[in-house]
Every structure is written in C-alpha cells, then in structure tokens.
Design an enzyme around this catalytic site. Structure first.
Site, PDB file in Angstrom:
ATOM      1  CG  ASN A 161      54.901  18.615 -32.144  1.00 41.90           C
ATOM      2  OD1 ASN A 161      53.875  17.940 -32.834  1.00 41.90           O
ATOM      3  ND2 ASN A 161      56.145  18.441 -31.442  1.00 41.90           N
ATOM      4  CB  ALA A 194      48.206  11.890 -31.516  1.00 39.36           C
ATOM      5  CG  HIS A 204      56.278  16.210 -36.277  1.00 42.01           C
ATOM      6  ND1 HIS A 204      55.153  15.976 -35.510  1.00 42.01           N
ATOM      7  CD2 HIS A 204      55.845  16.485 -37.653  1.00 42.01           C
ATOM      8  CE1 HIS A 204      53.979  16.303 -36.354  1.00 42.01           C
ATOM      9  NE2 HIS A 204      54.505  16.508 -37.769  1.00 42.01           N
ATOM     10  CG  LEU A 205      59.804  16.704 -30.017  1.00 36.20           C
ATOM     11  CD1 LEU A 205      58.930  16.637 -28.930  1.00 36.20           C
ATOM     12  CD2 LEU A 205      61.069  17.663 -29.463  1.00 36.20           C
ATOM     13  NE  ARG A 252      57.339   6.971 -33.338  1.00 39.49           N
ATOM     14  CZ  ARG A 252      56.823   7.864 -32.157  1.00 39.49           C
ATOM     15  NH1 ARG A 252      56.762   9.209 -32.359  1.00 39.49           N
ATOM     16  NH2 ARG A 252      56.360   7.354 -31.329  1.00 39.49           N
TER      17      ARG A 252
HETATM   18  C1  DQA Z   1      55.225  13.914 -32.569  1.00 36.66           C
HETATM   19  C2  DQA Z   1      54.928  12.850 -33.476  1.00 36.66           C
HETATM   20  C3  DQA Z   1      53.364  12.334 -33.424  1.00 36.66           C
HETATM   21  O1  DQA Z   1      53.362  10.782 -34.059  1.00 36.66           O
HETATM   22  C4  DQA Z   1      53.148  11.877 -31.917  1.00 36.66           C
HETATM   23  O2  DQA Z   1      51.707  11.485 -32.073  1.00 36.66           O
HETATM   24  C5  DQA Z   1      53.574  12.969 -30.932  1.00 36.66           C
HETATM   25  C6  DQA Z   1      54.489  13.802 -30.946  1.00 36.66           C
HETATM   26  C7  DQA Z   1      56.616  14.223 -32.363  1.00 36.66           C
HETATM   27  O3  DQA Z   1      56.919  15.451 -32.118  1.00 36.66           O
HETATM   28  O4  DQA Z   1      57.461  13.540 -32.704  1.00 36.66           O
HETATM   29  O5  DQA Z   1      52.541  13.023 -30.037  1.00 36.66           O
HETATM   30  O6  DQA Z   1      54.371  15.090 -33.276  1.00 36.66           O
END
Ligand code: DQA
Length: 145
Positions: A74, A77, A100-101, A107
């Site tokens: 993960n 950003a 990604h969570l 989004r």
């Molecule tokens: C993320 C999604 C990214 O866009 C964001 O910048 C994150 C977390 C997620 O796990 O959903 O920091 O990777």
C-alpha cells in the site's frame, strides 16, 4: 516459512485516527497483528512495515527484488505519482499485490485515479478496508501455490 513483506507508505502510521470515515478505526499496530495472523494461516512469515520516507520504501523494495520476496504494497499517496516506486516495482520477480483501504478509483480527487504500482501488480485489491490485506495475502498464497 515463506517471508512476505507487507509495506505501507506515508500517513498510514496514523491509521485508526486518520480520517476514520475513509480508512476505518483499526490502528496500524492492530493491522500488523492481523496480517501476521492471516499470513501464518498460509505459512507466511509476515514482515510488516510503514514508512513516511520514500527512500526507506525504495530500500525495502530493492531488498525484495534481491531476495525474490513476495510483497503486499500500500504505497498510499506515492501510488499516484512516484516514478521511483514504479521503477522499484518493475524489478520485483516474486508476486506483488497492490492494496488500498479505500478505492482510489472511486474517490473524487482525480490524482488518485492513476497508479504507478498497478502495471507491475499481479492483483489490485481496493475498497475492502483492512480486510483487503487478508485478501491480498490470500491472493499471494494462491499465486505461490
Ligand atoms: C490509500 C489511498 C491513497 O489514495 C491515499 O493517498 C492513501 C491511502 C488507501 O489505502 O486507501 O494514503 O492508499
């Protein structure tokens, strides 16, 4: 036991306190514990790390390339703009699963709709919260079987 790296990028250290309406209430320590347990079910020795420093993540990915270690990543950003991470992922030979969570593609911010990791990933798991890490480890287990 197969060693698996679960690597997390910037701002994920505040998991549980960071925008919980998006990222949930589970803390990073709790997620690390969950990943170790889920990994053990597949015979994985999970090494779980989070860093706010891009060079540290690059070092870990380079080590994974040297050792042919499978990776769950993960990149937070950095996913959306780091060509250094693109290049590091390109060098991996064992399977890489992007997680990604949230689901960045759904989004509103346009910048989240691009991933430098996806071209190198065997699978992308997004929008399942912390359970996505369980799914990612399951995917690795199937890929390595
Ligand atoms: C993320 C999604 C990214 O866009 C964001 O910048 C994150 C977390 C997620 O796990 O959903 O920091 O990777």
């Amino acid at each position: 036991m197969t060693r698996v790296l679960v690597l997390n990028g910037p701002n994920l250290g505040r998991l549980g306190r960071r925008q919980p309406e998006i990222y949930g209430h589970t803390t990073l320590d709790e997620l690390a514990e969950l990943c170790r347990g889920w990994g053990a079910e597949h015979g994985f020795d999970v090494v779980f790390e989070q860093t706010n420093h891009e060079g540290v993540l690059l070092d870990r990915l380079n080590e994974a390339a040297d050792d042919a270690t499978p990776v769950v990543l993960n990149a937070a950003a950095w996913t959306h703009y780091s060509w250094a991470i693109f290049d590091a992922c390109a060098q991996l030979t064992a399977p890489l699963v992007e997680v990604h969570l949230s689901d960045p593609a759904q989004r509103p911010e346009e910048f989240r709709h691009t991933s430098v990791v996806t071209p190198h990933a065997a699978a992308v798991i997004a929008g399942h919260g912390v359970d996505g890490y369980r799914l990612a480890l399951e995917h690795l287990a199937a890929a390595l079987r």
